[in-house]
Write a protein that holds these residues in place. Structure first.
Motif, PDB file in Angstrom:
ATOM      1  N   ASP A   9      -1.725  -1.746  -6.823  1.00  0.00           N
ATOM      2  CA  ASP A   9      -2.323  -0.758  -5.917  1.00  0.00           C
ATOM      3  C   ASP A   9      -1.264  -0.252  -4.931  1.00  0.00           C
ATOM      4  O   ASP A   9      -0.502  -1.031  -4.353  1.00  0.00           O
ATOM      5  CB  ASP A   9      -3.482  -1.406  -5.162  1.00  0.00           C
ATOM      6  CG  ASP A   9      -4.218  -0.419  -4.276  1.00  0.00           C
ATOM      7  OD1 ASP A   9      -4.093   0.805  -4.511  1.00  0.00           O
ATOM      8  OD2 ASP A   9      -4.913  -0.876  -3.354  1.00  0.00           O
ATOM      9  N   GLN A  26      -1.634   0.845  -2.062  1.00  0.00           N
ATOM     10  CA  GLN A  26      -1.961   0.471  -0.681  1.00  0.00           C
ATOM     11  C   GLN A  26      -1.710  -1.013  -0.396  1.00  0.00           C
ATOM     12  O   GLN A  26      -1.828  -1.453   0.743  1.00  0.00           O
ATOM     13  CB  GLN A  26      -3.440   0.788  -0.392  1.00  0.00           C
ATOM     14  CG  GLN A  26      -3.806   2.250  -0.599  1.00  0.00           C
ATOM     15  CD  GLN A  26      -2.996   3.184   0.289  1.00  0.00           C
ATOM     16  OE1 GLN A  26      -2.740   2.883   1.452  1.00  0.00           O
ATOM     17  NE2 GLN A  26      -2.581   4.312  -0.269  1.00  0.00           N
ATOM     18  N   SER A  27      -1.336  -1.760  -1.416  1.00  0.00           N
ATOM     19  CA  SER A  27      -1.148  -3.204  -1.216  1.00  0.00           C
ATOM     20  C   SER A  27       0.164  -3.484  -0.492  1.00  0.00           C
ATOM     21  O   SER A  27       1.054  -2.637  -0.396  1.00  0.00           O
ATOM     22  CB  SER A  27      -1.186  -3.944  -2.551  1.00  0.00           C
ATOM     23  OG  SER A  27      -0.042  -3.640  -3.301  1.00  0.00           O
ATOM     24  N   ALA A  85       3.497  -3.129  -2.566  1.00  0.00           N
ATOM     25  CA  ALA A  85       3.716  -1.854  -3.258  1.00  0.00           C
ATOM     26  C   ALA A  85       5.197  -1.491  -3.296  1.00  0.00           C
ATOM     27  O   ALA A  85       5.693  -0.997  -4.305  1.00  0.00           O
ATOM     28  CB  ALA A  85       2.911  -0.745  -2.591  1.00  0.00           C
TER      29      ALA A  85
END
Length: 76
Positions: free
Chosen positions: A10, A12-13, A16
């Protein structure tokens, strides 16, 4: 396979940035591998071409030497 797994991370993790870095390193490794394979194929083709040329030259030289040694000619 590994690139597909990393691409699933993801955006947004917290990891990233690490995933993007890993993806870039996988891409550059794959690009190097493809470039190496292309270079080796070109070298193989070039080598095969040199062998063909050497064979043709050898046959030409043998034929030339053979006909230079002929003392009599038969015309039909």
């Amino acid at each position: 396979m590994a690139a597909e797994l990393v691409a699933m991370v993801d955006a947004q993790s917290s990891c990233a940035k690490d995933a993007a870095s890993l993806l870039n390193s996988i891409k550059s490794a794959m690009d190097r591998q493809v470039a190496d394979e292309n270079r080796m194929e070109k070298e193989r083709m070039s080598s095969a071409e040199r062998v063909k040329t050497a064979r043709i030259t050898a046959v030409k030289d043998i034929a030339t030497a053979f006909f230079k040694r002929q003392k009599s000619y038969i015309f039909f």
